[in-house]
Write a protein that holds these residues in place. Structure first.
Motif, PDB file in Angstrom:
ATOM      1  N   ILE A  37       0.852  -1.206   0.000  1.00 51.67           N
ATOM      2  CA  ILE A  37       0.000   0.000   0.000  1.00 51.67           C
ATOM      3  C   ILE A  37       0.880   1.246   0.000  1.00 51.67           C
ATOM      4  O   ILE A  37       0.648   2.184  -0.762  1.00 51.67           O
ATOM      5  CB  ILE A  37      -0.944   0.010   1.241  1.00 51.67           C
ATOM      6  CG1 ILE A  37      -2.046  -1.039   1.084  1.00 51.67           C
ATOM      7  CG2 ILE A  37      -1.581   1.380   1.443  1.00 51.67           C
ATOM      8  CD1 ILE A  37      -2.896  -1.238   2.330  1.00 51.67           C
ATOM      9  N   ASP A  38       1.910   1.248   0.854  1.00 55.33           N
ATOM     10  CA  ASP A  38       2.830   2.398   0.921  1.00 55.33           C
ATOM     11  C   ASP A  38       3.557   2.610  -0.410  1.00 55.33           C
ATOM     12  O   ASP A  38       3.696   3.736  -0.884  1.00 55.33           O
ATOM     13  CB  ASP A  38       3.872   2.197   2.030  1.00 55.33           C
ATOM     14  CG  ASP A  38       3.255   2.350   3.417  1.00 55.33           C
ATOM     15  OD1 ASP A  38       2.141   2.890   3.500  1.00 55.33           O
ATOM     16  OD2 ASP A  38       3.883   1.913   4.404  1.00 55.33           O
ATOM     17  N   GLU A  39       4.021   1.498  -1.010  1.00 50.17           N
ATOM     18  CA  GLU A  39       4.765   1.597  -2.281  1.00 50.17           C
ATOM     19  C   GLU A  39       3.860   2.127  -3.394  1.00 50.17           C
ATOM     20  O   GLU A  39       4.277   2.964  -4.201  1.00 50.17           O
ATOM     21  CB  GLU A  39       5.329   0.230  -2.668  1.00 50.17           C
ATOM     22  CG  GLU A  39       6.554  -0.167  -1.839  1.00 50.17           C
ATOM     23  CD  GLU A  39       6.837  -1.658  -1.891  1.00 50.17           C
ATOM     24  OE1 GLU A  39       6.316  -2.331  -2.811  1.00 50.17           O
ATOM     25  OE2 GLU A  39       7.557  -2.157  -1.007  1.00 50.17           O
ATOM     26  N   MET A  40       2.615   1.634  -3.439  1.00 48.51           N
ATOM     27  CA  MET A  40       1.671   2.095  -4.474  1.00 48.51           C
ATOM     28  C   MET A  40       1.347   3.580  -4.268  1.00 48.51           C
ATOM     29  O   MET A  40       1.150   4.319  -5.230  1.00 48.51           O
ATOM     30  CB  MET A  40       0.376   1.271  -4.433  1.00 48.51           C
ATOM     31  CG  MET A  40       0.524  -0.150  -4.929  1.00 48.51           C
ATOM     32  SD  MET A  40       0.877  -0.264  -6.711  1.00 48.51           S
ATOM     33  CE  MET A  40      -0.737  -0.058  -7.417  1.00 48.51           C
ATOM     34  N   ASP A  41       1.296   4.005  -3.007  1.00 45.90           N
ATOM     35  CA  ASP A  41       1.008   5.405  -2.695  1.00 45.90           C
ATOM     36  C   ASP A  41       2.153   6.299  -3.170  1.00 45.90           C
ATOM     37  O   ASP A  41       1.933   7.372  -3.740  1.00 45.90           O
ATOM     38  CB  ASP A  41       0.798   5.547  -1.180  1.00 45.90           C
ATOM     39  CG  ASP A  41       0.190   6.891  -0.817  1.00 45.90           C
ATOM     40  OD1 ASP A  41      -0.760   7.301  -1.509  1.00 45.90           O
ATOM     41  OD2 ASP A  41       0.657   7.523   0.135  1.00 45.90           O
ATOM     42  N   GLN A  42       3.385   5.825  -2.966  1.00 50.54           N
ATOM     43  CA  GLN A  42       4.549   6.598  -3.427  1.00 50.54           C
ATOM     44  C   GLN A  42       4.585   6.664  -4.953  1.00 50.54           C
ATOM     45  O   GLN A  42       4.901   7.698  -5.544  1.00 50.54           O
ATOM     46  CB  GLN A  42       5.828   5.970  -2.887  1.00 50.54           C
ATOM     47  CG  GLN A  42       6.066   6.315  -1.427  1.00 50.54           C
ATOM     48  CD  GLN A  42       7.122   5.443  -0.776  1.00 50.54           C
ATOM     49  OE1 GLN A  42       7.852   4.743  -1.456  1.00 50.54           O
ATOM     50  NE2 GLN A  42       7.178   5.470   0.544  1.00 50.54           N
ATOM     51  N   LEU A  43       4.240   5.549  -5.590  1.00 49.65           N
ATOM     52  CA  LEU A  43       4.187   5.512  -7.058  1.00 49.65           C
ATOM     53  C   LEU A  43       3.150   6.517  -7.562  1.00 49.65           C
ATOM     54  O   LEU A  43       3.389   7.271  -8.500  1.00 49.65           O
ATOM     55  CB  LEU A  43       3.819   4.095  -7.525  1.00 49.65           C
ATOM     56  CG  LEU A  43       3.506   3.932  -9.017  1.00 49.65           C
ATOM     57  CD1 LEU A  43       4.752   4.167  -9.870  1.00 49.65           C
ATOM     58  CD2 LEU A  43       2.951   2.541  -9.318  1.00 49.65           C
ATOM     59  N   ARG A  44       2.000   6.540  -6.898  1.00 52.70           N
ATOM     60  CA  ARG A  44       0.873   7.408  -7.285  1.00 52.70           C
ATOM     61  C   ARG A  44       1.279   8.884  -7.215  1.00 52.70           C
ATOM     62  O   ARG A  44       0.877   9.695  -8.045  1.00 52.70           O
ATOM     63  CB  ARG A  44      -0.292   7.104  -6.331  1.00 52.70           C
ATOM     64  CG  ARG A  44      -1.389   8.142  -6.237  1.00 52.70           C
ATOM     65  CD  ARG A  44      -2.465   7.896  -7.268  1.00 52.70           C
ATOM     66  NE  ARG A  44      -3.533   8.858  -7.124  1.00 52.70           N
ATOM     67  CZ  ARG A  44      -3.491  10.094  -7.578  1.00 52.70           C
ATOM     68  NH1 ARG A  44      -2.428  10.545  -8.205  1.00 52.70           N
ATOM     69  NH2 ARG A  44      -4.517  10.903  -7.427  1.00 52.70           N
ATOM     70  N   GLN A  45       2.128   9.225  -6.232  1.00 51.77           N
ATOM     71  CA  GLN A  45       2.490  10.634  -6.056  1.00 51.77           C
ATOM     72  C   GLN A  45       3.398  11.134  -7.173  1.00 51.77           C
ATOM     73  O   GLN A  45       3.323  12.302  -7.547  1.00 51.77           O
ATOM     74  CB  GLN A  45       3.177  10.817  -4.703  1.00 51.77           C
ATOM     75  CG  GLN A  45       2.172  10.662  -3.580  1.00 51.77           C
ATOM     76  CD  GLN A  45       2.684  11.154  -2.251  1.00 51.77           C
ATOM     77  OE1 GLN A  45       3.796  11.644  -2.156  1.00 51.77           O
ATOM     78  NE2 GLN A  45       1.886  11.019  -1.244  1.00 51.77           N
ATOM     79  N   GLY A  46       4.235  10.274  -7.700  1.00 50.27           N
ATOM     80  CA  GLY A  46       5.178  10.739  -8.723  1.00 50.27           C
ATOM     81  C   GLY A  46       4.737  10.471 -10.149  1.00 50.27           C
ATOM     82  O   GLY A  46       5.318  11.001 -11.092  1.00 50.27           O
ATOM     83  N   ILE A  47       3.703   9.661 -10.310  1.00 51.28           N
ATOM     84  CA  ILE A  47       3.333   9.191 -11.662  1.00 51.28           C
ATOM     85  C   ILE A  47       2.803  10.321 -12.553  1.00 51.28           C
ATOM     86  O   ILE A  47       2.904  10.253 -13.772  1.00 51.28           O
ATOM     87  CB  ILE A  47       2.291   8.025 -11.576  1.00 51.28           C
ATOM     88  CG1 ILE A  47       2.313   7.172 -12.837  1.00 51.28           C
ATOM     89  CG2 ILE A  47       0.891   8.545 -11.317  1.00 51.28           C
ATOM     90  CD1 ILE A  47       3.444   6.192 -12.903  1.00 51.28           C
ATOM     91  N   GLY A  48       2.284  11.392 -11.939  1.00 43.76           N
ATOM     92  CA  GLY A  48       1.744  12.515 -12.720  1.00 43.76           C
ATOM     93  C   GLY A  48       2.786  13.149 -13.618  1.00 43.76           C
ATOM     94  O   GLY A  48       2.466  13.716 -14.667  1.00 43.76           O
ATOM     95  N   LEU A  49       4.081  13.047 -13.218  1.00 46.41           N
ATOM     96  CA  LEU A  49       5.164  13.651 -14.015  1.00 46.41           C
ATOM     97  C   LEU A  49       5.315  12.977 -15.376  1.00 46.41           C
ATOM     98  O   LEU A  49       5.888  13.562 -16.289  1.00 46.41           O
ATOM     99  CB  LEU A  49       6.485  13.565 -13.240  1.00 46.41           C
ATOM    100  CG  LEU A  49       6.515  14.317 -11.896  1.00 46.41           C
ATOM    101  CD1 LEU A  49       7.776  13.979 -11.137  1.00 46.41           C
ATOM    102  CD2 LEU A  49       6.418  15.819 -12.114  1.00 46.41           C
ATOM    103  N   ARG A  50       4.802  11.734 -15.507  1.00 52.90           N
ATOM    104  CA  ARG A  50       4.912  11.030 -16.801  1.00 52.90           C
ATOM    105  C   ARG A  50       4.165  11.782 -17.909  1.00 52.90           C
ATOM    106  O   ARG A  50       4.425  11.578 -19.085  1.00 52.90           O
ATOM    107  CB  ARG A  50       4.342   9.608 -16.698  1.00 52.90           C
ATOM    108  CG  ARG A  50       4.997   8.727 -15.624  1.00 52.90           C
ATOM    109  CD  ARG A  50       6.372   8.262 -16.062  1.00 52.90           C
ATOM    110  NE  ARG A  50       7.042   7.546 -14.990  1.00 52.90           N
ATOM    111  CZ  ARG A  50       7.264   6.241 -14.993  1.00 52.90           C
ATOM    112  NH1 ARG A  50       6.872   5.506 -16.020  1.00 52.90           N
ATOM    113  NH2 ARG A  50       7.891   5.672 -13.994  1.00 52.90           N
ATOM    114  N   ALA A  51       3.181  12.605 -17.496  1.00 52.01           N
ATOM    115  CA  ALA A  51       2.400  13.360 -18.496  1.00 52.01           C
ATOM    116  C   ALA A  51       3.303  14.283 -19.313  1.00 52.01           C
ATOM    117  O   ALA A  51       3.022  14.571 -20.482  1.00 52.01           O
ATOM    118  CB  ALA A  51       1.318  14.174 -17.798  1.00 52.01           C
ATOM    119  N   TYR A  52       4.424  14.756 -18.701  1.00 55.60           N
ATOM    120  CA  TYR A  52       5.352  15.622 -19.442  1.00 55.60           C
ATOM    121  C   TYR A  52       5.988  14.876 -20.607  1.00 55.60           C
ATOM    122  O   TYR A  52       6.443  15.478 -21.565  1.00 55.60           O
ATOM    123  CB  TYR A  52       6.449  16.155 -18.511  1.00 55.60           C
ATOM    124  CG  TYR A  52       5.944  17.152 -17.502  1.00 55.60           C
ATOM    125  CD1 TYR A  52       5.437  18.379 -17.912  1.00 55.60           C
ATOM    126  CD2 TYR A  52       5.975  16.872 -16.147  1.00 55.60           C
ATOM    127  CE1 TYR A  52       4.959  19.304 -16.987  1.00 55.60           C
ATOM    128  CE2 TYR A  52       5.508  17.792 -15.205  1.00 55.60           C
ATOM    129  CZ  TYR A  52       5.000  19.007 -15.638  1.00 55.60           C
ATOM    130  OH  TYR A  52       4.532  19.913 -14.728  1.00 55.60           O
TER     131      TYR A  52
END
Length: 595
Positions: A486-501
């Motif tokens: 759960i913690d790892e998925m939460d950390q992934l979720r926080q940074g994944i928005g940068l992929r939009a660039y």
């Protein structure tokens, strides 16, 4: 995070305030050190970071029900969301009696100071003639500011916010009495009717408290259940007497309040959600009663600052309008509603986005909880564990034989050493087969047969307790690994928005990476479980047992798990008093001699 808006400090604890209901949320804590930061800021004890044991969005939680339906007076503004997320239509049912409440257009002031002055003047004006007034504020801070202004003018009033959480139903029930002024934050206490002239049931209960009846006796007396003692029968008779007496008074007062125009609602600010404004407005005009409502707005309010307050400010300046001179027009009210619609649309998109991400977790959640249920319902897990063993062997055989179809080029020593480290006894597997006939399936079967033999040997050592040990170990491993996941998925979720660039859809990337991470999770659960079971030893009958990981949240106001006990004051024995043991001697020469 602002004190008395986002949280309150009570009994040395930081308690979160729900932004929509204004109620206190006991047991809830902000994550990622934010709660600890607030505790440090407020100078209270900094508690440990809480661990997330499970997580689900409200939307996915509600979608677990087979049937979904609801009833509320304010659903129409959220119709689009109900249809998009839950597939529910919103049907408007006509009111039981004709709605005769008058909803006045919004009044707009330049500054917040001028707005609050106008609100106080309006309250004073209606209070003088005896009309009950209910004032809605957005934060505790604003409700206390307004309360102080009214105190200076000597106007008796009641404040209802998260600080007075326990009395909310009692306060709100009497908001319809003649001359009553009630200030409420985000309309907490919504389970109670505001009856014009006063709520006779609450008044009867209050009278019984004054007469010395215990709370549990009052609860029984005001109910409708069968009574089994003379005391309760008499209490119910007394309650009925009081109720009938008070009803005569409240009915008479009801007529007076109706003539004065019913309950007058004042909103001191427009909320981001029209639904909450409508909930406030809807407290007046119940069951065909008369009523009025008006919202006061300043150009310094959050909603106005976000949407076009500069344009209106310039217009007011060019027309030479003073700070304390209001603007009132239906077009402006419409414009404010449009601004609220925009904010609601943004908030809906945010919630929809969160749901798209949670849908990924939801699939994983279903699989993990299905496995846990097998354990909790006491299924025989022996074959399930052996299937895990086979999966681990197959997976490792694929890894160590990859890159070549010839057995003589396979890294069989590396494979066996890895499996010895995981769960097999050292040098227990002998691959004494002609390389010409050896294939991956045969290699898997040879290792698996030895693994089963060793597992049976372990079962004989431990005996019938082995079945319960399998359950305890699997449950512990699943829970520990799932919390980390759960913690790892939460950390992934926080940074994944940068992929939009990089012109990549973050949701699709999240799904891909999330799938790989889940596969790793399943593999690690299998390996940890098998490793524990193959190496477990029981000494001195010290059986492992299941533990409750999630502890219950404190429900009493102090935040302790223990229910509050009455404080018993003991009578202090004086040195020269007779000893309570009954010896006839003075206390100082008997039991008190050694003290």
């Amino acid at each position: 995070m602002k004190r008395d808006k986002d949280y309150v400090v009570k009994d040395g604890e930081v308690i979160i305030v729900d932004e929509f209901t204004g109620r206190l949320m006991y047991g809830r804590r902000y994550s990622e050190g934010l709660h600890q930061a607030i505790e440090a800021k407020e100078g209270v004890k900094v508690e440990r970071e809480s661990k997330t044991l499970a997580t689900i969005t409200f939307q996915n939680y509600f979608r677990m029900y087979d049937k979904l339906a609801g009833m509320t007076g304010t659903a129409q503004t959220e119709e689009q969301e109900f249809r998009a997320i839950y597939g529910l239509d919103v049907v408007v049912i006509p009111t039981n009696k004709e709605m005769i409440r008058i909803d006045h257009p919004d009044v707009i002031y330049k500054t917040e100071e001028a707005k609050f002055k106008a609100v106080v003047e309006d309250i004073v004006e209606h209070h003088k003639k005896g009309q009950p007034v209910l004032v809605g504020t957005i934060t505790i801070e604003k409700s206390e500011k307004l309360s102080n202004m009214l105190k200076k003018l000597g106007i008796k009033h009641q404040v209802l916010n998260a600080k007075y959480h326990e009395k909310e139903a009692e306060i709100i029930a009497q908001a319809g009495r003649k001359g009553a002024v009630t200030i409420a934050t985000n309309m907490a206490g919504r389970g109670t009717d505001i009856i014009l002239g006063g709520n006779p049931e609450f008044l009867a209960k209050k009278k019984m408290v004054e007469e010395g009846y215990a709370p549990d006796v009052i609860s029984e007396a005001s109910g409708f259940g069968p009574l089994n003692s003379e005391e309760l029968i008499k209490a119910r008779e007394r309650y009925q007497e009081l109720l009938n007496e008070i009803k005569k008074e409240t009915e008479k007062e009801h007529e007076e309040v109706v003539k004065l125009g019913g309950l007058y609602i004042i909103g001191t600010e427009r909320h981001e959600s029209r639904r909450i404004d409508n909930q406030l407005r809807g407290r007046a005009g119940r069951q065909g009663d008369p009523g009025e409502s008006r919202f006061y707005i300043s150009l310094e309010d959050d909603l106005m600052r976000l949407f076009g307050s500069e344009r209106i400010k310039n217009m007011m300046n060019s027309l030479g309008i003073e700070d304390d001179q209001p603007i009132e027009h239906k077009i402006l009210t419409k414009q404010i509603e449009q601004a609220q619609k925009k904010v609601e649309g943004i908030n809906f998109d945010v919630r929809k986005n969160v749901l798209e991400y949670d849908d990924v977790m939801n699939k994983q959640r279903e699989i993990i909880y299905k496995e846990r249920r097998k354990v909790l319902e006491g299924e025989d897990l022996r074959q399930y564990i052996l299937d895990m063993v086979k999966d681990i062997i197959k997976r490792n055989v694929e890894i160590y034989t990859a890159g070549s179809k010839y057995p003589e080029e396979w890294d069989i020593d590396g494979l066996l050493n890895h499996l010895y480290d995981l769960f097999l006894e050292k040098d227990s597997v002998v691959i004494d087969v002609d390389y010409g006939r050896l294939d991956k399936e045969m290699l898997t079967d040879i290792i698996y047969e030895e693994a089963v033999r060793q597992y049976e040997k372990k079962e004989q050592q431990i005996g019938p307790q082995m079945r319960e040990i399998e359950r305890v170990v699997l449950l512990k491993v699943v829970d520990t690994r799932w919390m980390d996941h759960i913690d790892e998925m939460d950390q992934l979720r926080q940074g994944i928005g940068l992929r939009a660039y990089g012109q990549v859809d973050p949701v699709i990337e999240y799904k891909k990476i999330g799938f790989d991470m889940f596969e790793d999770l399943v593999n690690s659960i299998q390996e940890d479980t098998v490793k524990f079971l193959y190496h477990i030893e029981i000494r001195n009958d010290n059986m492992p047992h299941r533990e409750q990981v999630a502890k219950p949240v404190a429900t009493n106001q102090s935040g302790n798990d223990e229910p509050k006990k009455p404080i018993v004051k003991k009578k202090k024995v004086g040195r020269n008093d007779p000893c309570p043991c009954g010896s006839g001697k003075k206390y100082k020469k008997c039991c008190g001699a050694n003290l």
